[in-house]
Enzyme design. Sequence first.
Site, PDB file in Angstrom:
ATOM      1  CE  LYS A 104      -4.112   1.952   0.324  1.00  0.00           C
ATOM      2  NZ  LYS A 104      -5.106   1.896  -0.775  1.00  0.00           N
ATOM      3  CG  ASP A 137      -4.821 -13.013   8.264  1.00  0.00           C
ATOM      4  OD1 ASP A 137      -4.873 -14.258   8.257  1.00  0.00           O
ATOM      5  OD2 ASP A 137      -5.643 -12.301   8.874  1.00  0.00           O
TER       6      ASP A 137
END
Length: 355
Positions: free
Chosen positions: A186, A242
């Site tokens: 990000k 995850d």
Amino acid sequence: MRSSFEILLLPGDGIGPEVVGAAREVVDVAAEHFGIEVRYEERKIGGVAIRDEGEPVSDETLEAARASDSVLLGAVGDPAFDGGAVRPEAGLLKLRKHLGAFANLRPVAAIPALLSASTLKEEVVKGVDILIVRELTGGAYFGEKEEGEERASDLSVYTREEIERVTRVAFEAARRRKRRVTSVDKANVMATSRLWRRVVVEVAEEYPEVELDHVLVDAAAMFLIRDPKRFDVLLTENLFGDILSDEAAMLPGSMGMLPSASLGRPNSPGIYEPVHGSAPDIAGQGKANPYAAILSAAMMFRHSLGRPDVAEAIEQGVSVSLEAHYLTADLGGSKTTEEVTRAVSRWVAAGEGVA
Ligand code: NAD
Ligand code: IPM
Ligand code: MN
């Protein structure tokens, strides 16, 4: 070739004991077939450890893990401990940190016998073969925490060294696959992601034969279901990995199909566990899909025990069982955990490729 191994079993909570029991049964059959000796030690982790030992993982269990050749784990997590001072999940995080298991490999492949189990269209899923390499011992999971009534914070820290070592794992894997790494971050918002991207670009220079691209995590979540075949090795940080791996579980069609290996330094024991959790909604009912745990045991033979021959035999047993429609409810079938386990065991015992 080694032929004697010590495995620490950590069944944990919920369906953990059911799926670890299944994996153990298949390992036993494979060991017998290949003339291997496997010795087990079994200990507690997660909610059951809080209940019986007062903490989610004891020092003795951590030491037993370090002394083993590898750890076969089920799952941790129990709603009974929600809101408590200490959570079952803390045991798993401590174990990963203790063994220095920084690289979590999560293979995601479309399975011909399961193309109709996916919620996605067959043409989107067919041929998918992705390896998610998730950084496992850094980021927001392990940064300093503050937890108050009015304010809370999870600090996300990454060092150059942490990024370098997991990036090397991803590039080494890509070399043996389709030679393409997609690094997911990000970097348009987060400082850790900007460092991540710089370090990944630097490490990539050591692997000129591997193609690298970068995708922002929000777009990556979209591409994973729009065009999953664009990915070969998907490298990402702890939290993003995850989330994306649960999303990716819908490519083969169920959380119950994704195995994982968590690896650290060359001689430290690996942790092998399904990607799914303790599934309290189906625990104790014989409904749990054991394939992810069984495939995790296969990964253990390949990555920690130096026995790719045993890994392949187990994987072959799984493929044949799937083709013979040994499917639990999550895959649209009606077989029990035990029936599936027996089918895989039978084919492993019979030797490769016997249908
Ligand atoms: P989950 O993965 O346990 O379950 C999500 C859904 O998938 C449920 O409907 C469940 O029934 C289904 N499912 C999962 N595994 C399955 C299997 N093998 N066979 C058939 N169906 C399966 O995730 P959750 O419900 O969000 O979490 C439950 C608990 O598990 C939480 O406490 C969480 O922290 C923990 N958890 C642990 C691990 C781990 O130990 N590695 C991983 C994920 C979640
Ligand atoms: C996983 C799980 C764990 C994680 C939890 C139980 C701590 O979701 O292995 O994917 O978030 O790493
Ligand atoms: Mn998870």
